[in-house]
Design an enzyme around this catalytic site. Sequence first.
Site, mmCIF file in Angstrom:
data_model
loop_
_atom_site.group_PDB
_atom_site.id
_atom_site.type_symbol
_atom_site.label_atom_id
_atom_site.label_comp_id
_atom_site.label_asym_id
_atom_site.label_seq_id
_atom_site.Cartn_x
_atom_site.Cartn_y
_atom_site.Cartn_z
ATOM 1 N N ASP A 67 0.839 -1.202 0.000
ATOM 2 C CA ASP A 67 0.000 0.000 0.000
ATOM 3 C C ASP A 67 0.874 1.253 0.000
ATOM 4 O OD1 ASP A 67 0.980 -0.327 2.573
ATOM 5 O OD2 ASP A 67 -0.956 -0.513 3.529
ATOM 6 N N ASN A 133 -7.567 -1.446 14.677
ATOM 7 C CA ASN A 133 -8.981 -1.589 14.305
ATOM 8 C C ASN A 133 -9.190 -2.771 13.347
ATOM 9 O OD1 ASN A 133 -7.862 -0.685 11.934
ATOM 10 N ND2 ASN A 133 -9.172 1.096 11.689
ATOM 11 N N HIS A 135 -7.474 -3.304 10.517
ATOM 12 C CA HIS A 135 -7.171 -3.071 9.097
ATOM 13 C C HIS A 135 -5.980 -3.912 8.647
ATOM 14 C CE1 HIS A 135 -4.499 0.628 10.197
ATOM 15 N NE2 HIS A 135 -3.679 -0.354 9.826
ATOM 16 N N GLU A 140 -9.611 -0.610 5.536
ATOM 17 C CA GLU A 140 -10.187 -0.242 6.823
ATOM 18 C C GLU A 140 -11.491 -1.007 7.054
ATOM 19 O OE1 GLU A 140 -8.547 1.461 8.868
ATOM 20 O OE2 GLU A 140 -7.499 3.167 7.964
#
Length: 238
Positions: A67, A133, A135, A140
């Site tokens: 990414d 979280n 991800h 996400e």
Amino acid sequence: MKLERAATLDAWADLVTGLLVQRLQRTPTLRMCLPTGLTPVPIYDRLSAAVARRDASLEHATIFLLDEFGGVAPSDPGRCDNMLRRGLLDRLAVPPAQFHRFDLTGDVLQECAAYEAAVGDGCDITLLGIGSNGHIGMNEPGSSPDSATRRVSLAAATVTASARYFNREHDLPTWGVTMGVGTILRSREIWLLATGPGKAAIVGQTLRGAITPDVPASLLRSHGNTILFTDEAAAALA
Ligand code: F6R
């Protein structure tokens, strides 16, 4: 998802690097997807040392960067491509043509489509960190299991957490591009990496909670060849 827990951070890094070196020895043309962030740093250090000792070579391997942050200068040290160069590639003399990364200076949609096509039927092996979280990459919560390489908005917590890569608290990127969950799931093998007490809660949720886009890492449980590598601290709630 298989769980491999190591007693210490050093043992964890030795374990993952040892297996990666084996993969490279067996398949010198290995197509790897690699993450940045802090978690893989000890692995990249050990892999660099293994290459220096000639235990492994990346001369014929292909690397896909997982990414990239958008809206930051190409020279910004916090960019993922610069982090991976610094942490690994510059130390190994990987031929530039074998390092796939995102050029975000032009049409981002087109760049993502070209990346997705270059990954094709998937990498041989994909290494991933995990956000608190859940991800993976910049996928996400809410990311679909069949999502492709695309432009994404970063969760507020991800933007805040990125300060440690950029060494600043302001002007942090709010978007990025990432291989999709679907792109990742096409990989023959997936290694999810988690270390430290800060990852214990999300590791527990990833392993034991519902398989849901709300916790993107949990979607990896639908893949038959995924290993979650943790140290003891990250496995406290596993
Ligand atoms: C990095 C990436 C992110 C990180 C995750 C964990 O390329 O894709 O998903 O893996 O945010 O970051 P660290 O390892 O810094 O805790």
